[in-house]
Design a protein around this motif. Structure first.
Motif, PDB file in Angstrom:
ATOM      1  N   GLY A   1      49.440  36.555  41.905  1.00 42.50           N
ATOM      2  CA  GLY A   1      49.242  37.994  41.774  1.00 42.50           C
ATOM      3  C   GLY A   1      50.471  38.770  41.369  1.00 42.50           C
ATOM      4  O   GLY A   1      50.513  39.994  41.572  1.00 42.50           O
TER       5      GLY A   1
ATOM      6  N   THR B   1      42.427  38.533  43.520  1.00 43.58           N
ATOM      7  CA  THR B   1      43.825  38.385  43.921  1.00 43.58           C
ATOM      8  C   THR B   1      44.567  39.698  43.756  1.00 43.58           C
ATOM      9  O   THR B   1      45.453  40.027  44.544  1.00 43.58           O
ATOM     10  CB  THR B   1      44.496  37.296  43.062  1.00 43.58           C
ATOM     11  OG1 THR B   1      43.765  36.077  43.205  1.00 43.58           O
ATOM     12  CG2 THR B   1      45.937  37.070  43.496  1.00 43.58           C
TER      13      THR B   1
ATOM     14  N   ASP C   1      36.502  39.224  46.193  1.00 45.46           N
ATOM     15  CA  ASP C   1      37.713  38.537  46.647  1.00 45.46           C
ATOM     16  C   ASP C   1      38.729  38.353  45.517  1.00 45.46           C
ATOM     17  O   ASP C   1      39.150  37.230  45.221  1.00 45.46           O
ATOM     18  CB  ASP C   1      37.338  37.172  47.247  1.00 45.46           C
ATOM     19  CG  ASP C   1      38.504  36.545  48.012  1.00 45.46           C
ATOM     20  OD1 ASP C   1      39.386  37.309  48.456  1.00 45.46           O
ATOM     21  OD2 ASP C   1      38.536  35.309  48.130  1.00 45.46           O
TER      22      ASP C   1
ATOM     23  N   ARG D   1      46.728  40.515  49.269  1.00 44.46           N
ATOM     24  CA  ARG D   1      46.491  40.761  47.853  1.00 44.46           C
ATOM     25  C   ARG D   1      47.598  41.626  47.264  1.00 44.46           C
ATOM     26  O   ARG D   1      48.229  42.410  47.972  1.00 44.46           O
ATOM     27  CB  ARG D   1      45.149  41.474  47.622  1.00 44.46           C
ATOM     28  CG  ARG D   1      43.929  40.662  48.001  1.00 44.46           C
ATOM     29  CD  ARG D   1      42.658  41.444  47.682  1.00 44.46           C
ATOM     30  NE  ARG D   1      41.479  40.619  47.871  1.00 44.46           N
ATOM     31  CZ  ARG D   1      40.843  40.479  49.033  1.00 44.46           C
ATOM     32  NH1 ARG D   1      41.285  41.130  50.097  1.00 44.46           N
ATOM     33  NH2 ARG D   1      39.797  39.692  49.138  1.00 44.46           N
TER      34      ARG D   1
END
Length: 599
Positions: free
Chosen positions: A362, A520, A518, A550
């Motif tokens: 991420g 990232t 869900d 995240r």
């Protein structure tokens, strides 16, 4: 983008040509024929049935001529009742065959039309979904709807009904000409003078009609676009009290459409009476020449009667051509616009060797990014910004200075003019769009729900999830108290675009949907700007849970909502002018401190 051609603004169809970077095709037969390939068996059946119907038609004058010449005695003897009865039976059978074959033809033609039009409609729909966001920014929704709906429907008479009817008309023309030649060549020679006149008139009619119906189709799409915009913005129109002015604008568009329709009808309306005139001239010739033939004994009365039928069968297709060519002109005008849409390529394209990434860490980097929605008006000017994996970064700044544009670039709804946006070190232009967008979840201020229940909307993020899983996600985020208080709980219908829910309720559904996906990387663009304080607190709790583990980019005007962010980036004039934590930026007394005090 300059929308001018010299001093003249471009028309909407010229703008479509400009966006497609292709001219409107005039000859589109080669594009239409492949559409019939999946139903070629049904089309062949329709053509075969038309051939049988033509044979049934020509059986009638033969039987009638036989009765007149041989069945009736003409004073030389008694009538042959057996022959007359057989002829009557033959006529009855020919009519019965015509009715039965007509129904069968309609069945095959109808099923073929459904298949072809549905395939084309699906093809247009699928293509529209591939187009870049920029296309929708500059194209009215009504024009797209008009292409996918009304224009596709207009092709049915051209593609399915037209070819068999045209073949039938040609066969009747040729067979009747051949039979006339066998009976009395002089009759056919007299009619032959009609054909060149018809050919010239047909070419002229086709050219005029195609242009006229193109204008009609264009004006129809304009008032459709206005209708769609009115439905979408009905609250604003009512609030502003602009119903009368909006109706006046709509009536102007309808007047333009009606004017084009009337002018088109006037320009092409001469063809049917003209062919009627040719029919009258042909009948006059046949009566003159045929009557002389009977008087001289060159023709029998039965042959003259047959000839009259053949003249009708020769001239009737000439009148049918007006309707057939009008269908062709109208259908081809719509087909040109459909194929222009299909020829419009998406501006955002995946690289041939685009990467499909597994779950990423991420990390985000904007490196020397420059971008403008218009080439001469840059919004982002050499911006550099790095976001560590798992970091919560808030982006603040004045309206119109590029905050939301960063989201558009990160999700690759637009491509940078120069520089690069990187995700875990990969240029996002090297990542497949599906893979990129699976990694990034976005919740906007203008949240979007689709018609259906709350559960239906949650299931968009995870289609295979059970109701229990979806409800558990809402409870994990703390959205359950609000959503379960709806009239039917999670089974409440949200209405068109979520209109049956409040802004806060819609936002909680969108946050839950993002949680289920869900991602990232999470992007929240003004996610709490339009809700009340109580709902905002509930949403803030959901956001904290949603951001855990995240990378999060939070764009907000309510600065109190981003005090706990790891870092805050202040964007002004398309660049990062300050970067640090809330306390660091307040201590500097710069742009952020001024914004915070004003808030």
């Amino acid at each position: 983008m300059n929308a001018l051609a010299g001093d003249r603004p471009l028309s909407e169809i010229e703008l479509e040509e400009k966006y497609a970077q292709k001219d409107l095709e005039r000859g589109i037969v080669h594009r239409l024929l492949p559409l019939l390939r999946p139903v070629r068996g049904r089309v062949a059946a329709v053509i075969s049935i038309e051939l049988l119907q033509v044979l049934a038609i020509f059986a009638r004058p033969l039987l009638i001529g036989l009765v007149i010449d041989r069945g009736l005695g003409h004073g030389a003897g008694p009538a042959d009742m057996r022959l007359i009865l057989w002829a009557c039976l033959g006529l009855a059978l020919s009519w019965a065959a015509r009715f039965a074959l007509g129904g069968l033809s309609q069945y095959f033609a109808g099923t073929a039309a459904i298949r072809v039009l549905n395939d084309l409609r699906s093809r247009v729909f699928a293509h529209v979904q591939t187009l870049s966001v920029s296309y929708f920014d500059r194209t009215k929704a009504g024009r797209i709807i008009s292409r996918a709906d009304r224009d596709v429907d207009t092709l049915e008479p051209l593609l399915i009904q037209g070819p068999p009817q045209f073949l039938s008309a040609i066969l009747r023309l040729l067979i009747s000409a051949a039979l006339l030649w066998m009976i009395a060549p002089a009759l056919l020679v007299g009619l032959a003078g009609v054909v060149p006149v018809l050919a010239i008139a047909t070419m002229l009619f086709k050219r005029v009609a195609q242009r006229s119906w193109a204008r009609v189709a264009e004006n129809r799409s304009r008032f459709t676009a206005h209708l769609v915009e009115t439905v979408a913005g009905v609250r604003l129109i009512k609030q502003a009290g602009r119903e009368r002015e909006n109706l006046a604008s709509y009536q102007v568009l309808l007047d333009d459409f009606n004017t084009a329709l009337v002018r088109g009808s006037m320009r092409s309306g001469w063809f049917a009476p003209f062919t009627g005139l040719l029919t009258t001239v042909g009948l006059a010739l046949i009566l003159l020449v045929g009557g002389r033939g009977v008087a001289t004994g060159a023709l029998t009365l039965g042959e003259l009667t047959q000839s009259l039928f053949y003249v009708f069968l020769f001239l009737a297709p000439l009148q049918e051509f007006s309707d057939l060519f009008e269908r062709f002109a109208n259908g081809s005008a719509c087909a040109q616009r459909i194929f222009l849409l299909l020829d419009t390529d998406p501006e955002i394209r995946a690289a041939p060797d685009a990467l499909t990434l597994p779950r990423i860490r991420g990390a985000i980097e904007f490196r020397d990014v420059r971008f403008g929605y218009h080439p001469d008006k840059p919004v982002i000017r050499g911006l550099n910004l790095s976001v560590a994996a798992g970091e919560v970064l808030a982006i603040v700044g004045p309206t119109g200075h590029g905050k939301s544009t960063l989201v558009q670039l990160l999700t690759r709804f637009y491509d940078v003019s120069s520089g690069a946006v990187r995700l875990d070190g990969h240029d996002i232009r090297d990542i497949s769009e599906a893979s990129l967008r699976r990694q990034i979840g976005v919740v906007l201020q203008d949240n979007v729900l689709f018609g259906g229940t709350v559960l239906d909307n949650l299931r968009l993020a995870r289609p295979e999830a059970s109701d229990a899983t979806l409800i558990a996600a809402a409870r994990a985020l703390g959205a359950d108290e609000v959503l379960e208080a709806l009239p039917h709980g999670y089974h409440t219908d949200v209405g068109p675009l979520g209109s049956q829910l409040s802004q806060g309720q819609r936002q909680l559904v969108c946050l839950t949907r993002a949680y289920l996906a869900d991602p990232t990387v999470l992007v929240l663009d003004e996610a709490t700007s339009a809700v009340d304080v109580s709902t905002e607190r509930r949403i803030q709790q959901a956001l904290r849970r949603l951001c855990e583990g995240r990378t999060a980019l939070i764009i907000a005007h309510r600065l109190a909502t981003i005090r706990d962010a790891d870092r805050i980036a202040v964007v002004r004039d398309g660049n990062v002018v300050e970067l640090g934590s809330h306390h660091q930026l307040i201590g500097r007394g710069g742009t952020y401190a001024s914004l915070y005090r004003a808030y």
